[in-house]
Motif scaffolding. Structure first.
Motif, short mmCIF file in Angstrom:
data_model
loop_
_atom_site.label_atom_id
_atom_site.label_comp_id
_atom_site.label_asym_id
_atom_site.label_seq_id
_atom_site.Cartn_x
_atom_site.Cartn_y
_atom_site.Cartn_z
N SER A 76 0.76 -1.18 -0.09
CA SER A 76 -0.14 0.13 0.06
C SER A 76 0.88 1.19 0.00
O SER A 76 2.19 1.14 0.01
N GLY A 77 0.15 2.50 -0.11
CA GLY A 77 0.97 3.76 0.18
C GLY A 77 1.76 3.78 -1.14
O GLY A 77 1.61 3.48 -2.25
N ILE A 78 3.16 4.40 -1.13
CA ILE A 78 3.87 4.87 -2.18
C ILE A 78 4.32 3.47 -3.05
O ILE A 78 4.63 3.53 -3.85
N TYR A 79 4.38 2.53 -2.21
CA TYR A 79 4.80 1.02 -2.96
C TYR A 79 3.71 0.94 -3.84
O TYR A 79 4.02 0.25 -4.95
N PHE A 80 2.61 0.78 -3.50
CA PHE A 80 1.27 0.53 -4.29
C PHE A 80 1.59 1.40 -5.61
O PHE A 80 1.45 1.09 -6.68
N SER A 81 1.67 2.76 -5.39
CA SER A 81 1.91 3.47 -6.45
C SER A 81 2.89 3.41 -7.38
O SER A 81 2.67 3.39 -8.63
N ILE A 82 3.98 3.17 -6.84
CA ILE A 82 5.29 2.78 -7.95
C ILE A 82 4.92 1.56 -8.56
O ILE A 82 5.21 1.51 -9.72
N LEU A 83 4.45 0.43 -7.95
CA LEU A 83 4.06 -0.76 -8.49
C LEU A 83 3.26 -0.43 -9.85
O LEU A 83 3.26 -1.12 -10.94
N THR A 84 2.06 0.26 -9.65
CA THR A 84 1.04 0.62 -10.65
C THR A 84 1.70 1.28 -11.79
O THR A 84 1.52 1.14 -12.93
N LEU A 85 2.65 2.52 -11.41
CA LEU A 85 3.28 3.09 -12.38
C LEU A 85 4.33 2.12 -13.21
O LEU A 85 4.32 1.95 -14.39
N ALA A 86 4.51 1.27 -12.66
CA ALA A 86 5.42 0.50 -13.27
C ALA A 86 5.05 -0.49 -14.33
O ALA A 86 5.45 -0.77 -15.45
N PHE A 87 3.77 -1.01 -13.59
CA PHE A 87 2.95 -1.99 -14.81
C PHE A 87 2.48 -1.14 -15.84
O PHE A 87 2.58 -1.62 -16.90
#
Lengths: 382, 451
Positions: free
Chosen positions: A112-123
């Motif tokens: 969740s949080g920033i890690y979730f954002s970065i994961l979605t950005l990467a995908f």
């Protein structure tokens, strides 16, 4: 049967009236032409869907444009392979983007949080690069996926009406260009707004709000939040897929640019600009950004010269040069300034401004029938 | 009130909502139908007629877009009888009178296409729907040209393509409403092949780097065909994304591939970057297979040559046109462009200018703006004086048949504009090909769609 509160109903009706009357009240703003109106509707849907994830559940996805793009590609492929009718294309697009969201959501929601954002950005960036240069047989890369006269269109051939001339998407034989296309998209915006309203008011919506305010506490009380967040993610992805499909219906070309990270960032901007967590806010944000993008970017020096011609000689030239930096190619500068001003002075977005004006105009606790601006009533649901 | 206190049922809301949608939504559609019912899309009723200029002012091809814009502004001035008249004086046959088109003054609106197909379509739609453009023109990328061309066919507006070099524009993706004056990759191959054979021999190994979109694909195909006909071998063809900026990851493998010719199917900023980096990698000083390593840029322009500086010296390519030609048309255009902007025009500017004039001329000859008639006037039209010798607008695929140029980077430039030498002017007869080889279907002109 569940019922709607009076406030919700008024909001929905007001919203529908404002949307459907757009060709009239946008006339003085130079924005009442079908293509831009269609974009207003489409990006409105996109933002409403994004808000279900971001505003309601508190998960900031930086890769939502991927679902938008997948919806577009799916719709264009349906036009090419099945039929020029819009309905199969949209169903196909929503299903495909839903499945796509399920996969990405399942993987990304482990954090969740920033890690979730970065994961979605990467995908999303992966999807963009796949569409742009790896999967060119499916996406046609930079050129963009287009309809051609020789497409198979198996369903259409079965019913024996091979379209003569240039293929364009239709709805039960009715062409979807111009204002017809706008009303078609407007109907979907109102429908999706209604659904979002019902989700917000439902027990499911309450769970999502609970996750937003304190997920850890939800977990301690014994609730498994994963299915809820995943459901919100998939719903939101399907909204994006629907918007992408409508984009392909009104203009049957799917390009990889609409999956780029800038497009994902744009929907985040829309939501924050309008007011995250409110129902109307994201739609307003989408309209403002699309208006800037299409109208401000089209202003050039000769139009500015006419606008400033009332100033004395010399001064008008300076005015043209200075204002020229903020329009045309420089419209991003204007948008950036507006964004900074709103975030600094109205952290709740445009909707907070509307709310403040409302309380100023009538100090009584009950909101008045309609605020002074053209926007619909504020949303007291949060 | 009891009803409202308990709230409304979903069914009730849906019913009222649908009635509202039908009431407010469908009625205006019926009313506006009358307002849009004109003879054809954007029939100019006032005393002006508007061109829609769709130009890449940002992105990899921004330089070309800016030069095209200058050319269009010049063309509009000349059509309206301002300035020195430019090429109107040398076009034969001509119906242009220098008082606008059919007595209407020419105005224009612009849109930045950002070198992206999606954005180009949105911009073209805006100019047609809101600004009432009677004709859309411009663009410096074939991706844009193909996308906007099919849009124009749907809306019933003529598209006069700017710089687009892909075979698809007038091949696989040709449209009845789209016209191209610029030459194409296939013609580049026909023109460049013999020169390459003469200069570099028939025993070469070529490595292609190709911009990954319609233009790059077709140019790679045409260059492969032309060089393999000479007896060259194609080692590999690698696709690079448009606007990549850094090409070093694609250039490193070239060094170890055993190739002795690098063919750069890049254009605009991409070509400037990839060529500069290739030179920095020391490719031009290399010896491979006992021969000098060579670089070929099949589509060359003055703007790119300027951007790449000394790196282009001695490199072969093709051009549609060059300002240093000595025919009256070229002299007249270079003179009036130079007088207005202080620099010689690029080939992008030239093709843009010529397209605007040819459209105006076709309207004058047709005596109307009605697109199907204008299309008829353009199809099979033979003209001269525009700087490329006698030219035919071929009816079968809307491709201009004319002379093309093989050029080489100038070893001793006398000025910053004198960057290309004309090696050979390839005759129109040589570069004429059968329009059927690329397939495609123009589609119908009538009934003219109402936008």
């Amino acid at each position: 049967m569940r019922t709607m509160t009076r406030n919700d109903l008024m909001l929905l009706l007001g919203f529908a009236a404002v949307v459907l009357a757009m060709p009239i009240w946008l006339q003085p703003f130079g924005a009442a032409y079908p293509d831009l109106l269609q974009r207003f509707m489409i990006f409105g849907i996109f933002a409403v869907g994004f808000n279900i994830l971001f505003g309601l559940t508190g998960y900031l996805s930086f890769g939502h444009a991927a679902f938008f793009g997948v919806g577009s590609y799916a719709a264009v492929w349906s036009f090419k392979l099945l039929s020029l009718d819009a309905i199969p294309a949209m169903i196909f697009a929503i299903v495909i983007s839903g499945v796509f969201a399920l996969i990405i959501g399942y993987l990304s929601l482990r954090r969740s949080g920033i890690y979730f954002s970065i994961l979605t950005l990467a995908f999303a960036q992966m999807s963009y690069n796949l569409a742009y240069s790896v999967l060119t047989p499916i996406t046609n890369g930079e050129t963009g996926l287009q309809l051609t006269i020789n497409d198979p269109r198996y369903l259409d051939r079965v019913f024996g009406d091979a379209m003569p001339g240039q293929p364009v998407p239709t709805l039960l034989g009715q062409s979807l260009g111009g204002f017809t296309g706008f009303y078609f998209c407007a109907a979907f915006l109102i429908l999706t707004f209604f659904i979002a309203q019902r989700i917000t008011g439902s027990p499911f919506g309450m769970m999502l709000k609970g996750i937003k305010s304190n997920q850890t506490r939800m977990n301690y009380t014994g609730v498994n939040t994963r299915p809820y967040t995943l459901a919100a993610f998939v719903i939101s992805g399907m909204y994006a897929g629907l918007a992408g499909a409508l984009m392909a219906v009104t203009d049957p070309l799917a390009g990889a640019e609409r999956m780029q990270w800038t497009a994902s960032g744009e929907v985040v901007l829309m939501t924050i600009l309008g007011g995250a967590g409110t129902l109307v806010g994201p739609v307003l944000g989408a309209w403002i950004i699309k208006y800037f993008e299409n109208i401000f970017s089209a202003l050039n020096d000769s139009i500015l010269a006419r606008f400033w011609s009332f100033l004395p000689d010399g001064l008008d030239h300076t005015a043209v040069v200075v204002s020229g930096k903020f329009v045309g190619e420089g419209w991003f500068l204007t948008l950036g300034l507006v964004f900074v001003l709103i975030v600094v002075f109205l952290p709740g977005g445009v909707m907070e401004g509307v709310r403040r004006i409302t309380t100023l105009v009538s100090p009584k606790s009950k909101p008045p029938a309609s605020p002074e601006s053209t926007s619909p009533q504020p949303q007291p649901a949060e | 009130m009891t009803l409202l206190k308990r709230g409304l049922s979903r069914r009730r809301v849906l019913q009222t909502g649908m009635a509202g949608i039908i009431g407010t939504g469908v009625m205006p559609a019926i009313f506006t139908k009358g307002a849009w019912a004109q003879e054809f899309c954007n029939n100019p009723t006032g005393d002006t007629v508007t061109f829609g200029l769709n130009l890449p002012l940002t992105g990899a091809y921004a330089e070309e877009g800016a030069d095209e814009q200058k050319a269009y502004e010049l063309a509009v001035q000349h059509l309206n009888g301002e300035g020195d008249g430019g090429l109107i004086n040398v076009l034969t046959p001509t119906a242009l009178k220098g008082n606008g088109i059919l007595g209407k003054k020419v105005a224009f609106v612009t849109s930045d296409s950002q070198t992206k197909s999606d954005v180009a379509r949105a911009g073209a739609t805006r100019m047609i729907e809101r600004d009432g453009a009677i004709m859309v023109t411009g663009g410096s990328s074939s991706g844009e040209a193909v996308a906007v061309q099919s849009l124009c066919q749907e809306l019933g507006v003529i598209f006069m393509a700017g710089l687009t070099h892909s075979n698809d524009t007038t091949g696989k993706d040709k449209r009845r409403y789209g016209f191209r004056h610029f030459f194409n990759a296939y013609q580049s191959g026909i023109g460049l092949g013999p020169v390459l054979g003469q200069e570099y021999g028939t025993d070469r190994r070529a490595y292609h780097l190709t911009a990954d979109y319609t233009w790059g694909w077709t140019q790679e195909e045409s260059m492969k065909a032309a060089t393999e006909a000479l007896g060259w071998e194609t080692v590999e063809a690698v696709r690079t994304p448009l606007g990549a900026g850094d090409f070093s990851q694609f250039l490193t493998p070239v060094l170890n591939s055993g190739a002795d010719v690098l063919i750069l199917n890049h254009y605009g900023n991409d070509m400037v970057n990839s060529l500069t980096q290739a030179v920095q990698f020391g490719m031009r000083d290399r010896q491979t297979n006992g021969k000098n390593f060579e670089i070929v840029v099949p589509l060359f322009s003055e703007l790119m040559a300027k951007g790449a500086g000394a790196n282009i010296k001695g490199i072969f390519g093709t051009s549609n046109w060059h300002w240093n030609l000595q025919d009256p048309g070229t002299v007249a255009f270079t003179k009036s462009f130079g007088a207005a902007y202080g620099a010689p025009p690029s080939q992008a500017a030239h093709t843009a200018y010529v397209q605007a004039l040819l459209y105006a001329d076709a309207c004058e000859r047709a005596g109307t703006f009605y697109p199907p008639e204008v299309i008829k006037a353009l199809e099979g039209h033979e003209f001269d004086g525009m700087g490329n010798g006698p030219t035919l607008y071929r009816a079968e695929d809307h491709q201009c048949m004319k002379n093309i140029l093989v050029v080489q980077g100038n070893d001793n430039p006398t000025s910053e504009y004198d960057v290309l030498n004309i090696v050979q002017e390839v005759d129109r007869e040589v570069v004429t090909y059968d329009s059927a080889i690329f397939g495609g279907d123009l589609g119908p002109a009538e009934p003219a769609p109402l936008c």
